[in-house]
Design a protein around this motif. Structure first.
Motif, PDB file in Angstrom:
ATOM      1  N   SER A 172      68.426  11.213  45.971  1.00 27.80           N
ATOM      2  CA  SER A 172      67.393  11.225  45.409  1.00 27.80           C
ATOM      3  C   SER A 172      66.552  10.301  45.949  1.00 27.80           C
ATOM      4  CB  SER A 172      67.220  11.646  44.088  1.00 27.80           C
ATOM      5  OG  SER A 172      67.424  10.515  43.868  1.00 27.80           O
ATOM      6  N   ARG A 173      67.060   9.848  46.675  1.00 26.96           N
ATOM      7  CA  ARG A 173      66.060   7.883  47.208  1.00 26.96           C
ATOM      8  C   ARG A 173      66.148   8.559  48.450  1.00 26.96           C
ATOM      9  NH1 ARG A 173      68.573   4.259  45.376  1.00 26.96           N
ATOM     10  NH2 ARG A 173      69.789   3.957  47.696  1.00 26.96           N
ATOM     11  N   LEU A 174      67.084   8.612  49.221  1.00 28.95           N
ATOM     12  CA  LEU A 174      67.111   9.412  50.457  1.00 28.95           C
ATOM     13  C   LEU A 174      66.247  10.484  51.287  1.00 28.95           C
ATOM     14  CD1 LEU A 174      70.931   9.520  51.509  1.00 28.95           C
ATOM     15  CD2 LEU A 174      68.460   7.988  52.338  1.00 28.95           C
ATOM     16  N   TYR A 175      65.958  11.374  49.712  1.00 29.35           N
ATOM     17  CA  TYR A 175      65.404  12.405  50.531  1.00 29.35           C
ATOM     18  C   TYR A 175      63.721  12.007  50.544  1.00 29.35           C
ATOM     19  CZ  TYR A 175      63.492  17.520  49.618  1.00 29.35           C
ATOM     20  OH  TYR A 175      62.362  17.850  49.925  1.00 29.35           O
ATOM     21  N   SER A 221      64.866  16.486  44.300  1.00 33.83           N
ATOM     22  CA  SER A 221      66.126  15.765  43.434  1.00 33.83           C
ATOM     23  C   SER A 221      67.228  15.357  44.707  1.00 33.83           C
ATOM     24  CB  SER A 221      66.207  17.563  42.790  1.00 33.83           C
ATOM     25  OG  SER A 221      66.337  18.388  43.663  1.00 33.83           O
ATOM     26  N   SER A 222      68.572  15.149  43.924  1.00 32.93           N
ATOM     27  CA  SER A 222      69.304  15.088  44.829  1.00 32.93           C
ATOM     28  C   SER A 222      70.143  15.979  45.400  1.00 32.93           C
ATOM     29  CB  SER A 222      70.526  14.196  43.872  1.00 32.93           C
ATOM     30  OG  SER A 222      70.798  15.116  42.942  1.00 32.93           O
ATOM     31  N   LYS A 223      70.097  17.245  44.490  1.00 35.10           N
ATOM     32  CA  LYS A 223      69.914  18.545  45.444  1.00 35.10           C
ATOM     33  C   LYS A 223      69.485  19.266  46.680  1.00 35.10           C
ATOM     34  CE  LYS A 223      72.350  20.795  41.270  1.00 35.10           C
ATOM     35  NZ  LYS A 223      71.957  21.761  40.080  1.00 35.10           N
ATOM     36  N   ASP A 224      67.735  19.036  46.358  1.00 32.42           N
ATOM     37  CA  ASP A 224      67.299  18.928  47.884  1.00 32.42           C
ATOM     38  C   ASP A 224      67.970  18.674  48.903  1.00 32.42           C
ATOM     39  OD1 ASP A 224      65.734  20.092  46.581  1.00 32.42           O
ATOM     40  OD2 ASP A 224      63.975  18.522  45.904  1.00 32.42           O
ATOM     41  N   TRP A 225      68.287  17.114  48.497  1.00 33.43           N
ATOM     42  CA  TRP A 225      68.954  16.074  49.719  1.00 33.43           C
ATOM     43  C   TRP A 225      70.491  16.993  50.340  1.00 33.43           C
ATOM     44  CZ3 TRP A 225      67.936  13.398  53.320  1.00 33.43           C
ATOM     45  CH2 TRP A 225      68.743  12.835  53.703  1.00 33.43           C
ATOM     46  N   ASP A 226      70.652  17.307  49.211  1.00 36.17           N
ATOM     47  CA  ASP A 226      72.009  18.398  49.629  1.00 36.17           C
ATOM     48  C   ASP A 226      72.064  19.194  50.497  1.00 36.17           C
ATOM     49  OD1 ASP A 226      73.002  15.893  48.295  1.00 36.17           O
ATOM     50  OD2 ASP A 226      73.722  17.471  46.567  1.00 36.17           O
ATOM     51  N   LEU A 247      66.367   9.358  61.961  1.00 38.25           N
ATOM     52  CA  LEU A 247      65.550   9.875  60.770  1.00 38.25           C
ATOM     53  C   LEU A 247      64.949   9.068  60.444  1.00 38.25           C
ATOM     54  CD1 LEU A 247      66.039  13.485  59.348  1.00 38.25           C
ATOM     55  CD2 LEU A 247      64.112  12.727  60.170  1.00 38.25           C
ATOM     56  N   ARG A 248      66.179   7.778  59.387  1.00 38.45           N
ATOM     57  CA  ARG A 248      65.828   6.865  58.876  1.00 38.45           C
ATOM     58  C   ARG A 248      67.026   6.202  59.313  1.00 38.45           C
ATOM     59  NH1 ARG A 248      67.823   4.324  53.643  1.00 38.45           N
ATOM     60  NH2 ARG A 248      66.197   3.078  52.755  1.00 38.45           N
ATOM     61  N   ASN A 249      66.893   4.402  59.572  1.00 42.75           N
ATOM     62  CA  ASN A 249      68.680   3.759  59.266  1.00 42.75           C
ATOM     63  C   ASN A 249      68.821   3.223  57.755  1.00 42.75           C
ATOM     64  OD1 ASN A 249      67.716   2.401  61.479  1.00 42.75           O
ATOM     65  ND2 ASN A 249      65.514   1.328  61.039  1.00 42.75           N
ATOM     66  N   MET A 250      69.767   3.411  57.879  1.00 44.37           N
ATOM     67  CA  MET A 250      70.621   4.319  56.683  1.00 44.37           C
ATOM     68  C   MET A 250      71.961   3.164  56.541  1.00 44.37           C
ATOM     69  SD  MET A 250      71.765   7.705  55.982  1.00 44.37           S
ATOM     70  CE  MET A 250      70.939   9.539  55.771  1.00 44.37           C
ATOM     71  N   SER A 251      71.903   2.774  55.106  1.00 47.66           N
ATOM     72  CA  SER A 251      73.272   1.168  55.200  1.00 47.66           C
ATOM     73  C   SER A 251      74.507   2.434  55.438  1.00 47.66           C
ATOM     74  CB  SER A 251      73.435   0.886  53.786  1.00 47.66           C
ATOM     75  OG  SER A 251      73.086   1.916  52.530  1.00 47.66           O
ATOM     76  N   GLU A 252      75.659   1.376  55.233  1.00 45.60           N
ATOM     77  CA  GLU A 252      77.245   2.195  55.368  1.00 45.60           C
ATOM     78  C   GLU A 252      77.435   2.852  54.063  1.00 45.60           C
ATOM     79  OE1 GLU A 252      81.675   0.489  56.037  1.00 45.60           O
ATOM     80  OE2 GLU A 252      80.262  -0.569  55.212  1.00 45.60           O
ATOM     81  N   ILE A 253      77.050   2.829  52.749  1.00 48.27           N
ATOM     82  CA  ILE A 253      76.762   3.204  51.702  1.00 48.27           C
ATOM     83  C   ILE A 253      76.343   5.000  52.052  1.00 48.27           C
ATOM     84  CG2 ILE A 253      75.753   2.397  50.448  1.00 48.27           C
ATOM     85  CD1 ILE A 253      78.703   3.471  49.252  1.00 48.27           C
ATOM     86  N   GLU A 254      75.039   4.111  52.016  1.00 51.05           N
ATOM     87  CA  GLU A 254      74.545   6.248  52.612  1.00 51.05           C
ATOM     88  C   GLU A 254      75.158   7.243  53.642  1.00 51.05           C
ATOM     89  OE1 GLU A 254      69.968   3.796  51.428  1.00 51.05           O
ATOM     90  OE2 GLU A 254      70.676   3.870  53.061  1.00 51.05           O
ATOM     91  N   MET A 255      75.679   6.272  54.605  1.00 51.21           N
ATOM     92  CA  MET A 255      76.298   7.143  55.833  1.00 51.21           C
ATOM     93  C   MET A 255      77.332   8.533  55.352  1.00 51.21           C
ATOM     94  SD  MET A 255      76.143   8.708  58.572  1.00 51.21           S
ATOM     95  CE  MET A 255      74.370   7.487  59.669  1.00 51.21           C
ATOM     96  N   GLN A 256      77.984   7.350  54.845  1.00 54.50           N
ATOM     97  CA  GLN A 256      79.255   7.809  53.481  1.00 54.50           C
ATOM     98  C   GLN A 256      78.923   8.798  52.777  1.00 54.50           C
ATOM     99  OE1 GLN A 256      81.535   4.128  52.132  1.00 54.50           O
ATOM    100  NE2 GLN A 256      82.422   3.358  54.542  1.00 54.50           N
ATOM    101  N   VAL A 257      77.842   7.944  51.658  1.00 56.90           N
ATOM    102  CA  VAL A 257      77.894   9.908  50.854  1.00 56.90           C
ATOM    103  C   VAL A 257      77.785  11.025  52.019  1.00 56.90           C
ATOM    104  CG1 VAL A 257      76.009  10.435  49.272  1.00 56.90           C
ATOM    105  CG2 VAL A 257      76.847   7.967  48.890  1.00 56.90           C
ATOM    106  N   CYS A 258      76.595  10.340  52.571  1.00 55.45           N
ATOM    107  CA  CYS A 258      75.783  11.871  53.700  1.00 55.45           C
ATOM    108  C   CYS A 258      77.467  12.316  54.540  1.00 55.45           C
ATOM    109  CB  CYS A 258      75.206  11.607  54.274  1.00 55.45           C
ATOM    110  SG  CYS A 258      73.517  11.253  54.100  1.00 55.45           S
ATOM    111  N   GLN A 259      78.310  12.276  54.566  1.00 57.53           N
ATOM    112  CA  GLN A 259      79.462  12.339  55.617  1.00 57.53           C
ATOM    113  C   GLN A 259      80.154  13.363  55.204  1.00 57.53           C
ATOM    114  OE1 GLN A 259      81.258   9.060  57.528  1.00 57.53           O
ATOM    115  NE2 GLN A 259      79.707   9.802  58.781  1.00 57.53           N
ATOM    116  N   LEU A 260      80.355  12.322  53.274  1.00 51.21           N
ATOM    117  CA  LEU A 260      81.987  13.436  52.275  1.00 51.21           C
ATOM    118  C   LEU A 260      80.934  14.821  51.810  1.00 51.21           C
ATOM    119  CD1 LEU A 260      82.619  10.394  50.392  1.00 51.21           C
ATOM    120  CD2 LEU A 260      83.503  11.767  52.121  1.00 51.21           C
ATOM    121  N   LEU A 261      79.836  15.159  51.625  1.00 45.80           N
ATOM    122  CA  LEU A 261      79.137  15.620  51.277  1.00 45.80           C
ATOM    123  C   LEU A 261      78.645  16.958  52.471  1.00 45.80           C
ATOM    124  CD1 LEU A 261      74.825  14.639  49.976  1.00 45.80           C
ATOM    125  CD2 LEU A 261      76.902  15.649  48.434  1.00 45.80           C
TER     126      LEU A 261
END
Length: 353
Positions: free
Chosen positions: A330-333, A342-347, A291-305
């Motif tokens: 929210s930016r990823l969404y 919102s950030s919850k939409d991404w969650d 879906l999108r090229n992600m940075s390391e910090i973005e991927m870590q946030v998604c994995q922890l979620l």
């Protein structure tokens, strides 16, 4: 004693008067010295344009007309004279004489102008105007700044190389510098148009890339949703069982304790998360990267979620502000779904993968 005192008093009186006189005349001496030091030597070098000629009877002829200009280009020892005519095809140069000269300073802006065997008075009116008196006529010359260095060099060469001996009509030369300048302008225009064309094509290509990427992401999201809805119940139950076993595993429980204590995850922890994700959520990372090229910090946030870690604990583990974690989600969404969320939409999207 009285005579000695009187002599001393008289001496002091005279010295005071002398000092007063010196102090009075000192500014005038300094002023005159500064004027002498600041006076610049007149230099005739450069391009001069004949402005007018005053005849002995008082008649004045203005020479610098629109269609005719008389120029003199002076260097250190000689000058080059040339008439500039304006024709429908452009400016024409008619070469004149080339003669040597000598300038002798007579003081107070008056000079003796020696031209070959002739001697003429020359007066400097100001920095840009001189008057040369020749056989009763006064020629007023002004500094000419109309022509570029390239044009002045061409005029000098025309006069220097002209071979007319006076037996026939003078030659007329078309300036080549104007043609070269026009070519330069044309080349600049062509290069500018090419640059604009290339930039426009790059812009169109970028817009087309964004359009294709948007369509690709939309198709991927549709496939994800279709796959999730069409997933057979036994497969769904098996996946849930694998996920439940992972949540009861020693690695997961140890990881949760470390997170609850606010400890930062080390390299071994992240390697362990990657290994367990390959088994429990095998398509999680690849789906996100599709879906999108992600940075390391973005991927870590998604994995922890996905591991059900709260945003506040994610901020602690990653040494970030809670607002930064919320902004990432929210930016990823917005980037993936191409709309504000919102950030919850991404969650919710992460939990569904």
């Amino acid at each position: 004693m009285f005579q000695l005192g009187s002599a001393y008093t008289l001496f002091i009186y005279i010295m005071r008067r002398v000092s007063y006189i010196i102090l009075f005349i000192m500014p005038f001496l300094l002023l005159s010295c500064s004027k002498d030091k600041g006076q610049e030597v007149f230099v005739l070098n450069g391009t001069w344009e004949l402005e007018c000629v005053v005849y002995p009877d008082g008649e004045t002829y203005q020479y610098n007309q629109d269609d005719l200009t008389l120029l003199r280009i002076y260097d250190d020892s000689c000058y080059y004279e040339c008439r500039i005519l304006v024709a429908p095809s452009g400016k024409l140069a008619v070469p004149g004489i080339r003669e040597h000269y000598t300038l002798i300073d007579h003081g107070k802006n008056n000079y003796l102008y020696l031209q070959e065997d002739n001697n003429f008075p020359l007066t400097v009116v100001n920095d840009s105007t001189i008057v040369i008196q020749e056989v009763g006529r006064k020629y007023t010359w002004k500094v000419c700044t109309t022509y570029s260095d390239e044009a002045v060099a061409e005029i000098t060469n025309i006069v220097r190389n002209d071979v007319n001996d006076g037996s026939r009509a003078p030659h007329r030369y078309v300036f080549s510098y104007a043609e070269s300048h026009l070519k330069s302008v044309n080349h600049t225009l062509v290069y500018t148009l090419i640059f604009i064309g290339v930039a426009f094509m790059m812009f169109l290509n970028y817009v087309y890339f964004l359009y294709r990427n948007k369509k690709r992401v939309e198709n991927e999201l549709k496939l994800i949703e279709q796959e999730r809805q069409s997933l057979p119940e036994p497969v769904r139950m098996a996946m849930n069982s694998v996920e439940d076993d992972f949540h009861q595993s020693e690695f997961y429980l140890s990881l949760r304790k470390k997170i609850s204590r606010g400890e930062r995850l080390n390299k071994d922890d992240w390697n362990g998360i990657e290994e367990h994700f390959k088994r429990v959520y095998p398509r999680f990372n690849s789906t996100l990267l599709t879906l999108r090229n992600m940075s390391e910090i973005e991927m870590q946030v998604c994995q922890l979620l996905k591991l059900n870690v709260s945003p506040s604990d994610i901020a602690t583990v990653l040494c970030k502000d809670k607002s930064s974690i919320s902004s990432i989600r929210s930016r990823l969404y917005s980037k993936v779904f191409d709309k504000k969320g919102s950030s919850k939409d991404w969650d919710e999207f992460i939990y569904s993968l």
